[in-house]
Scaffold this active site. Structure first.
Site, PDB file in Angstrom:
ATOM      1  N   ASP A 112       0.840  -1.200   0.000  1.00 39.49           N
ATOM      2  CA  ASP A 112       0.000   0.000   0.000  1.00 39.49           C
ATOM      3  C   ASP A 112       0.872   1.245   0.000  1.00 39.49           C
ATOM      4  O   ASP A 112       1.721   1.429   0.885  1.00 39.49           O
ATOM      5  CB  ASP A 112      -0.901   0.012   1.238  1.00 39.49           C
ATOM      6  N   ASP A 146      -9.807  -6.723  -1.439  1.00 39.73           N
ATOM      7  CA  ASP A 146      -8.928  -6.131  -0.441  1.00 39.73           C
ATOM      8  C   ASP A 146      -9.777  -5.563   0.692  1.00 39.73           C
ATOM      9  O   ASP A 146     -10.536  -4.618   0.497  1.00 39.73           O
ATOM     10  CB  ASP A 146      -8.106  -5.017  -1.096  1.00 39.73           C
TER      11      ASP A 146
END
Length: 237
Positions: free
Chosen positions: A36, A177
């Protein structure tokens, strides 16, 4: 019945004081690592960076998948192309006017291009360029922080994407996700994404030790879904 899934641990949620131990253990069990990258603008948080990917590569040959949560994708795509990040996933909400250029830039570098849909963004937003994508990531939580509320309705997008892929012959993988854990394993498995991103609630935070955490994750998955792991890659009924 045999079904192939891919596992992609979210390294934002790992224990950095056990960085080498956890990566070394996971290297032969997972298909990719999920990185991320947040800029503090697209979402309030600031997390990992291309530098972090280079650090992981010192002890791993597992492909890297970067999930950009940024307002300026052009800058970050170039940074990730420069270090040859294998998969670069861009938020669909910020690519109007640059989507084709960025996808071509990624593909021209021999890398794979993905788009990420936030919970409020429909699959139809991808229509102009979906045939070019290597992956579509469905956010099942609001982006930016671990531990957000799981939004079950977003799983409908996975079904839509699978049907669209079969109908049109598209080649993208479907990834989910957010809150991939015991509470949601069954409904996620029923939706049948290709790639499962697993984070703190589903793996790293289960126990203080990565080996026992992995074993607990596998046990919980098998108990909740009725499938079992074969080397962490295939599940069989």
């Amino acid at each position: 019945m045999t079904r192939q899934i891919q596992l992609s641990p979210s390294l934002m949620t790992m224990d950095l004081d056990q960085f080498k131990e956890q990566i070394t253990f996971l290297n032969d069990k997972v298909n990719s690592y999920h990185i991320d990258i947040m800029d503090g603008h697209f979402v309030p948080n600031i997390t990992l960076s291309p530098w972090f990917i280079q650090e992981v590569r010192k002890i791993s040959d597992v492909p890297m998948s970067a999930h950009l949560m940024v307002t300026d994708p052009t800058f970050w795509v170039q940074e990730l192309v420069d270090i040859q990040c294998e998969m670069i996933c861009i938020p669909a909400e910020v690519v109007n006017g640059v989507a084709f250029r960025l996808i071509d830039q990624i593909h021209d570098a021999g890398l794979k291009a993905g788009m990420v849909l936030n919970p409020e963004t429909p699959v139809s937003a991808l229509e102009p360029y979906i045939d070019l994508l290597d992956k579509v990531t469905i956010m099942t939580v609001d982006p930016g922080f671990a531990g957000q509320r799981f939004l079950e309705k977003t799983l409908d997008k996975i079904t839509t994407l699978r049907e669209l892929r079969e109908e049109k012959g598209y080649h993208y993988e479907i990834e989910m996700d957010g809150s991939t854990n015991k509470k949601h394993w069954k409904m996620i498995s029923d939706a049948n994404p290709d790639v499962y991103i697993i984070g703190r609630s589903g793996l790293f935070g289960l126990t203080p030790d990565i080996v026992s955490s992995w074993d607990q994750m596998v046990e919980e998955y098998e108990t909740e879904t009725g499938y079992h792991f074969d080397n962490g890659v295939y599940v069989n009924n």
